[in-house]
Design an enzyme around this catalytic site. Structure first.
Site, PDB file in Angstrom:
ATOM      1  N   ASP A 165       0.817  -1.212   0.000  1.00  0.00           N
ATOM      2  CA  ASP A 165       0.000   0.000   0.000  1.00  0.00           C
ATOM      3  C   ASP A 165       0.852   1.263   0.000  1.00  0.00           C
ATOM      4  O   ASP A 165       0.534   2.244  -0.684  1.00  0.00           O
ATOM      5  CB  ASP A 165      -0.918   0.027   1.226  1.00  0.00           C
ATOM      6  CG  ASP A 165      -2.041  -0.996   1.146  1.00  0.00           C
ATOM      7  OD1 ASP A 165      -2.213  -1.612   0.077  1.00  0.00           O
ATOM      8  OD2 ASP A 165      -2.735  -1.184   2.160  1.00  0.00           O
ATOM      9  N   GLU A 210     -14.089  -1.119   4.424  1.00  0.00           N
ATOM     10  CA  GLU A 210     -14.407  -0.778   3.037  1.00  0.00           C
ATOM     11  C   GLU A 210     -15.840  -1.202   2.720  1.00  0.00           C
ATOM     12  O   GLU A 210     -16.252  -2.314   3.050  1.00  0.00           O
ATOM     13  CB  GLU A 210     -13.428  -1.486   2.104  1.00  0.00           C
ATOM     14  CG  GLU A 210     -11.991  -1.032   2.303  1.00  0.00           C
ATOM     15  CD  GLU A 210     -10.981  -2.001   1.717  1.00  0.00           C
ATOM     16  OE1 GLU A 210      -9.912  -1.547   1.284  1.00  0.00           O
ATOM     17  OE2 GLU A 210     -11.254  -3.218   1.702  1.00  0.00           O
ATOM     18  N   ARG A 215     -17.032  -4.621   4.546  1.00  0.00           N
ATOM     19  CA  ARG A 215     -15.998  -5.600   4.903  1.00  0.00           C
ATOM     20  C   ARG A 215     -15.870  -5.694   6.421  1.00  0.00           C
ATOM     21  O   ARG A 215     -15.980  -4.703   7.131  1.00  0.00           O
ATOM     22  CB  ARG A 215     -14.666  -5.160   4.302  1.00  0.00           C
ATOM     23  CG  ARG A 215     -13.464  -5.979   4.710  1.00  0.00           C
ATOM     24  CD  ARG A 215     -12.205  -5.470   4.017  1.00  0.00           C
ATOM     25  NE  ARG A 215     -11.007  -6.170   4.467  1.00  0.00           N
ATOM     26  CZ  ARG A 215      -9.803  -6.008   3.915  1.00  0.00           C
ATOM     27  NH1 ARG A 215      -9.649  -5.163   2.897  1.00  0.00           N
ATOM     28  NH2 ARG A 215      -8.762  -6.679   4.368  1.00  0.00           N
ATOM     29  N   TYR A 266      -9.915  -7.506  -5.019  1.00  0.00           N
ATOM     30  CA  TYR A 266     -10.893  -6.425  -5.051  1.00  0.00           C
ATOM     31  C   TYR A 266     -11.624  -6.403  -6.393  1.00  0.00           C
ATOM     32  O   TYR A 266     -11.083  -6.806  -7.417  1.00  0.00           O
ATOM     33  CB  TYR A 266     -10.200  -5.080  -4.841  1.00  0.00           C
ATOM     34  CG  TYR A 266      -9.785  -4.783  -3.417  1.00  0.00           C
ATOM     35  CD1 TYR A 266      -9.414  -5.789  -2.530  1.00  0.00           C
ATOM     36  CD2 TYR A 266      -9.727  -3.476  -2.953  1.00  0.00           C
ATOM     37  CE1 TYR A 266      -9.021  -5.501  -1.239  1.00  0.00           C
ATOM     38  CE2 TYR A 266      -9.325  -3.175  -1.658  1.00  0.00           C
ATOM     39  CZ  TYR A 266      -8.974  -4.191  -0.811  1.00  0.00           C
ATOM     40  OH  TYR A 266      -8.587  -3.903   0.470  1.00  0.00           O
ATOM     41  N   GLU A 277      -9.376  -7.674  -9.598  1.00  0.00           N
ATOM     42  CA  GLU A 277      -8.001  -8.148  -9.454  1.00  0.00           C
ATOM     43  C   GLU A 277      -7.975  -9.665  -9.586  1.00  0.00           C
ATOM     44  O   GLU A 277      -8.838 -10.357  -9.048  1.00  0.00           O
ATOM     45  CB  GLU A 277      -7.449  -7.763  -8.074  1.00  0.00           C
ATOM     46  CG  GLU A 277      -7.416  -6.271  -7.809  1.00  0.00           C
ATOM     47  CD  GLU A 277      -6.997  -5.938  -6.387  1.00  0.00           C
ATOM     48  OE1 GLU A 277      -6.535  -4.813  -6.166  1.00  0.00           O
ATOM     49  OE2 GLU A 277      -7.149  -6.811  -5.493  1.00  0.00           O
TER      50      GLU A 277
END
Length: 418
Positions: free
Chosen positions: A50, A223, A243, A369, A386
Site C-alpha cells: 500500500d 471498506e 468488509r 478487489y 483483481e
C-alpha cells in the site's frame, strides 16, 4: 483501440510489469449511460505494498453494441498533491450536470496505515476532481479535508474512501462510501483503542458542497459500498455491504439517505476470507425474473418473509418478490480462507436476509478487489477485478456479462463451502 466482443467478454486492462515491479491494484469502474462510456481506474504502485502506491491510472472504454473498445492507459496526474501518494479511487456520475466526480485520498509520502494506527496521526487527505466530458479531460484537484471533516479529524487515526464506485440516489444526493479508524481512548501518547467504522460523504447540491455522515456502529466495518432499493410503499432504503474481519459480510440499512444507518448484522450467507476483502454491490432491474426462491432445505421461501435485519419501517409490501423488480448484485471472493474464486451473487428481495443466491463464479483462482457496473436496459453488467495465476495482484481484468449468466445459478440457498 482494443476490442472485446460478444457477451461474457473479458479483457486485461492493467497488467503487472515484472521487470520494474510495477503493480496495479484497487479497481474502480464507472459506466456513463448517455455516452455509453466506461471509466476504469486503478492505483499504480512500485510494488504490491500500500505504501508504494504512486498515482492513479485510467482507461476509457466505449460500448458499441455488445462490445467495448478500450483506449490506452493514461496516468491521472491531475489527481495528485505534492509529497503525497494517491489511493482509493471512488468515481460517481452526476446525471443532472453530466459531471464525473472522482474521489480519492492522498497520503503523505510513504507513511503506512500501520504507522498511522500506532501513533493515531492521520496522514490522509480527502480529495476530488471532476470531468465534464466523460473522462476526456479533468479539472484541478480540490482538498476537502478541512471543509468536510474539520476538527473531527483528531479522532480519526486514518481513513479512506471506497474503493470502487459511489452512487447518486433518486433524490439527487451523491454518496461516497468511506471508512475511518476511530480513536476511542488514549494511553499516554498512544491510542489504545482504534477500530474501523464505515460512513458516507454526501452532497445534496450536485457536488458543490460535501458533508460527513454518521458512523455505522457498533460492529467493526471497513471498506463498503451502497445501493438504493425500494422499501415500504415507495419508501427508498439504502443498503450497505461492508468488509469485516469476522468471517462474514456486514449489512446495514438507512432510511435517511445514508446520514444514519441501523445497527449492522453479519450475514452468514456471505463469507469473508481471512482478514476480509473489499466487495462491490449494485442495484438493478433484471430483464429476466424467476418467480420462486428456495431456502437451504430446498423449500420455497414465501415472498412476504420478513428480514430480521430490518425494523418495521423497512418492511416490503405484501406479495413482493422484490416490490419493483429491483435486485442486488454483489461481487466478492467466495473462498472462506483465501482470496479465491470471485463470485457474483444476486438477491431478488433486497431487504430479505435469506435471499442471496449461490455465487456464479466469474473468475476461478486468485481473486481480490472488484467493482461492478450496470449497463442500464440491456441486461448486461460489467466487473473490474483483481486476479492472477498465482497471486491476485498480477493483473486487473474487465468482464462484461449478462443477467442470463448470473441467473444460471438460479437458487437462493447459502453459498457452498470452498
Amino acid at each position: 483501440m482494443e476490442e472485446v466482443s460478444s457477451c461474457s467478454l473479458r479483457s486485461t486492462l492493467f497488467q503487472q510489469e515484472e521487470q520494474n515491479r510495477i503493480t496495479y491494484r484497487i479497481p474502480a469502474l464507472l459506466y456513463i449511460p448517455p455516452t455509453h462510456t466506461f471509466l476504469a481506474f486503478a492505483e499504480m504502485r512500485t510494488s504490491s505494498r500500500d505504501e508504494d502506491a504512486v498515482y492513479l491510472v485510467f482507461r476509457r472504454g466505449v460500448m458499441k453494441g455488445c462490445s467495448v473498445e478500450w483506449g490506452p492507459q493514461q496516468p491521472l496526474m491531475e489527481a495528485t498533491l505534492p509529497g503525497h501518494r494517491t489511493m482509493s479511487p471512488c468515481p460517481v456520475w452526476e446525471k443532472n450536470t453530466g459531471r464525473v466526480y472522482l474521489f480519492f485520498i492522498c497520503v503523505q509520502g510513504h507513511v503506512s496505515e500501520r504507522w498511522q494506527l500506532l501513533w493515531g496521526r492521520n496522514a490522509a487527505r480527502l480529495c476530488f476532481l471532476y470531468s465534464e466530458d466523460s473522462g476526456c479531460s479533468w479539472g484541478e484537484v480540490k482538498d476537502l479535508t478541512e471543509e468536510v471533516v474539520g476538527s473531527e479529524m483528531k479522532h480519526w487515526a486514518t481513513f479512506a474512501v471506497g474503493p470502487g464506485h459511489g452512487i447518486q440516489l433518486q433524490s439527487g444526493r451523491l454518496l461516497i462510501p468511506a471508512y475511518a479508524y476511530l480513536i476511542s481512548c488514549w494511553f499516554l501518547c498512544f491510542p489504545c483503542s482504534v477500530k474501523p467504522h464505515s460512513l458516507m460523504f454526501y452532497s445534496d447540491d450536485l457536488g458543490v458542497t460535501w458533508h460527513c455522515g454518521k458512523f455505522i456502529k457498533p460492529q467493526v466495518t471497513g471498506e463498503c459500498q451502497v445501493a438504493e432499493v425500494p422499501g415500504k410503499a415507495g419508501n427508498l432504503v439504502l443498503y450497505c455491504s461492508a468488509r469485516t474481519p469476522n468471517k462474514f459480510r456486514a449489512e446495514a440499512f438507512s432510511t435517511d439517505s445514508g446520514d444514519c444507518f441501523q445497527k449492522p448484522t453479519l450475514n452468514q450467507q456471505l463469507c469473508e476470507p481471512r482478514g476480509g476483502c473489499q466487495g462491490s454491490v449494485v442495484s438493478t432491474r433484471p430483464l429476466k425474473m424467476p418467480y420462486t426462491c428456495q431456502d437451504s432445505s430446498g423449500k420455497d421461501v414465501p415472498s412476504t418473509q420478513k428480514c430480521p435485519l430490518m425494523d418495521r419501517s423497512l418492511e416490503v409490501e405484501e406479495g413482493a418478490g422484490a416490490p419493483s423488480g429491483t435486485w442486488l448484485l454483489y461481487s466478492h471472493p467466495t473462498n472462506k480462507k483465501k482470496r479465491m474464486n470471485l463470485g457474483i451473487y444476486y438477491n431478488q428481495n433486497p431487504l430479505e436476509v435469506n435471499y442471496w443466491s449461490r455465487p456464479w463464479i466469474l473468475n476461478r483462482g486468485p481473486s481480490g478487489y472488484s467493482d461492478l457496473a450496470v449497463v442500464e436496459g440491456q441486461g448486461l453488467f460489467a466487473c473490474l477485478f483483481e486476479c492472477g495465476e498465482r497471486h491476485e495482484d498480477e493483473k486487473i481484468d474487465f468482464c462484461l456479462f449478462s443477467d442470463q449468466e448470473v441467473l444460471s445459478c438460479d437458487d437462493c440457498t447459502s453459498p457452498s463451502s470452498n
